[in-house]
Design an enzyme around this catalytic site. Structure first.
Site, short mmCIF file in Angstrom:
data_model
loop_
_atom_site.label_atom_id
_atom_site.label_comp_id
_atom_site.label_asym_id
_atom_site.label_seq_id
_atom_site.Cartn_x
_atom_site.Cartn_y
_atom_site.Cartn_z
N GLY A 298 -33.52 -6.27 -27.68
CA GLY A 298 -32.65 -5.04 -27.78
C GLY A 298 -31.51 -5.06 -26.60
O GLY A 298 -31.34 -6.19 -25.93
N SER A 299 -31.22 -3.81 -26.12
CA SER A 299 -30.24 -3.45 -25.20
C SER A 299 -30.18 -4.25 -23.82
O SER A 299 -31.43 -4.73 -23.52
CB SER A 299 -30.48 -1.83 -24.86
OG SER A 299 -29.38 -1.74 -23.96
N ASN A 300 -29.13 -4.39 -23.14
CA ASN A 300 -29.07 -4.79 -21.89
C ASN A 300 -29.69 -3.78 -20.76
O ASN A 300 -30.11 -4.41 -19.87
CB ASN A 300 -27.54 -5.11 -21.30
CG ASN A 300 -26.82 -6.26 -22.15
OD1 ASN A 300 -27.44 -6.75 -23.00
ND2 ASN A 300 -25.61 -6.79 -21.44
N GLY A 301 -29.85 -2.80 -21.28
CA GLY A 301 -30.65 -1.75 -20.51
C GLY A 301 -32.03 -1.65 -21.00
O GLY A 301 -32.84 -0.73 -21.46
#
Lengths: 433, 140
Positions: free
Chosen positions: B64-67
């Site tokens: 998922g996200s870079n976060g």
């Protein structure tokens, strides 16, 4: 062992101060874990500078204490340093809208604390832009340029569409790289790290925004981790906004950092080119049909009809033409009482929308044009207050579900505007294959 | 009691042991866990409701996200960190999380020694971040 240049060795020895030293120490350790042999210079960075909700887990810390402890992993308070001058750094999205806070049920103190965080980031040399779509403001890496970003959509767009070079890294690592101007020369920063390793065949022609968005998530959910797909399809229905929707949905539903589309993206003039000389037939294949999109839609959009009190558009942040479309859709109409219509973009694009009359058209209908954030970036309990929410983005609706208590509907922009004006989601709105 | 040893690549030095929490589909980024408590919030995870705090966290990589990494790095400050990290195949986000967590970590296992297949929830696992050896004890 990571080979360092004399300049890097000097920074690592503390010549540029303890904060840059710490940032480079982290980058070197990061490189060692990856097995990288050297570092490469970074010329662009987007960084996550606001007082984001996840930071509350660290307690009520002032900016520099938070930055040292959380972002740099230091138990000592490090004196602030400037971002490397060679690196063009700007802020990604913020947990607060640029000017408004009461509309999002935020307190003045939350808004002020976020403002303080952003002001400190400015002092470090970061330009406050506040967007997940930095390319809308001209932040565009060249082919081969090494960049870091905190935005998944930017990572995959930069790699796939512009042949620039970036890994997903993370929020902490983007700060490290911006401070020391380096990132591990590994993964997508290497030519061989960009080679396709799975074939994808799409047997229909996606033409609308929602079809490209659905295709991205349908593919992402089917990809094994660490996949780098080479997609064979009729991409005649593509445009930039459809591609960024597709690639963003793909990135956040997998850990895909680069996606080649044969005949469209620059490193895939042919299927063979995407595999860099290796035999594509030696790699597995995934086939996708419209039926797969229907399954993805049904998982994203709650069934039945229901009341709507939030409609949010602009994930990723809308460009000026998408704002023009919303203004046209709202012409002569009014948002239903009790419904909040938010449209999200960047500060620079909003200035253009103000100038062109699009902001006034949205506001005349009862909606609002906002900047720098989005519902899922605003503190998480905000979304819990709505009974029914409509989004036109799979990225947004998927993250929103973590905090929504009411229903969530996934729609085209036109359907979302209809829902805002009627206050109701209709079963007939459902996308069908 | 069964015991099995698998060998990966040492990533973060040190030795830790404890009960395994295995997430074969990984955990999604940006909100997949509560960083204050370590509780898994990811709606798609079979471990939803469990906590990574004090566990030996076993994952195939990030998703998922870079976060992604930031939700793990901050648990070092919040007190909800896992005791060790075991990653089938390291990627950039999981490597950043390892740097941020500063707990013993072993990564990059051979295809026939995938820790996500060989380790089960509740197994007692010893992670040696100096040698890359991971010892799995079942029925202890």
């Amino acid at each position: 062992m990571v080979k360092l240049t004399p300049r890097e060795q000097a920074m690592l020895s503390g010549q540029d101060g303890p904060m840059k030293q710490r940032a480079l120490e982290n980058v070197v350790q990061y490189a060692e874990i990856l097995g990288a042999e050297s570092l490469c210079p970074v010329s662009r960075a987007t960084v996550f500078c606001g007082r984001h909700s996840y930071l509350e887990a660290a307690g009520n810390l002032k900016y520099h204490e938070m930055f040292s402890r959380v972002q740099l992993g230091s138990d000592e308070l490090l004196p602030p340093a400037e971002i490397e001058r060679q690196c063009l750094a700007q802020t990604c999205v913020s947990p607060c809208e640029t000017f408004e806070y009461q509309a999002f049920q935020q307190s003045h103190s939350v808004f002020v604390e976020n403002r303080e965080y952003l002001d400190e980031a400015r002092k470090m040399g970061v330009v406050e832009v506040g967007t997940c779509a930095p390319y809308l403001n001209g932040w565009l890496p060249l082919p081969g340029e090494h960049f870091v970003t905190t935005e998944s959509g930017m990572t995959i767009l930069g790699n796939s569409l512009w042949a620039a070079r970036c890994n997903s890294d993370g929020i902490e690592a983007a700060f490290w790289s911006a401070l020391c101007g380096r990132t591990p020369r590994w993964g997508r920063h290497l030519t061989e790290g960009r080679r396709a390793n799975i074939r994808v065949a799409v047997d229909f022609v996606p033409e609308t925004m929602i079809e490209w968005d659905l295709l991205g998530r349908a593919l992402g959910l089917r990809l094994p981790l660490h996949s780098q797909p080479a997609v064979t399809m009729d991409s005649s229905g593509a445009d930039f906004n459809r591609l960024r929707q597709f690639l963003t949905a793909l990135a956040v539903s997998s850990n895909c950092e680069i996606c080649h589309i044969v005949g469209l993206t620059p490193e895939a003039p042919s299927l063979a080119a995407a595999f860099q000389g290796e035999d594509p037939a030696a790699y597995p294949e995934i086939r996708l049909s419209r039926a797969d999109l229907a399954e993805t839609y049904d998982a994203a959009c709650d069934p039945g009809r229901g009341p709507v009190d939030l409609v949010s558009l602009g994930c990723p942040h809308y460009d000026i033409y998408q704002l023009q479309d919303v203004a046209r859709l709202l012409d002569g109409r009014r948002i239903a009482p009790g419904v909040t219509l938010q449209v999200w973009t960047t500060l620079a694009v909003k200035a253009l929308a103000d100038y062109n009359g699009f902001t006034a058209a949205i506001e005349k209908a009862g909606g609002s044009l906002y900047t720098a954030s989005c519902p899922v970036t605003i503190k998480s309990d905000y979304l819990a207050s709505f009974r029914g929410a409509v989004f036109d983005s799979l990225k947004q609706i998927t993250s929103a579900r973590l905090n929504l208590r009411g229903a969530a509907y996934y729609a085209t922009a036109a359907q979302a505007v209809d829902a805002a004006c009627s206050g109701e989601w209709k079963e007939a709105n459902r996308w069908k294959a | 009691m069964e015991s099995l040893e698998i060998q990966g690549r040492p990533a973060i030095a040190g030795r830790a042991e404890g009960v395994a929490l295995v997430c074969p589909e990984s955990l999604t980024g940006w909100g997949g866990i509560d960083p204050a408590t370590g509780e898994i919030k990811d709606l798609a995870s079979g471990n939803r409701g469990q906590s990574i705090a004090g566990k030996i966290l076993v994952i195939p990589g990030s998703r998922g996200s870079n976060g992604w990494s930031c939700y793990y790095s901050i648990t070092r400050v919040s007190g909800a960190a896992p005791r060790a990290l075991v990653v089938t195949r390291v990627d950039s986000s999981s490597a950043v999380a390892a740097v941020g967590l500063k707990v013993p970590a072993v990564v990059d296992f051979p295809a026939d020694a995938d820790p996500c297949r060989l380790i089960q929830n509740g197994d007692y696992v010893i992670v040696d971040g100096d040698t890359g050896r991971v010892t799995i004890r079942r029925g202890e």
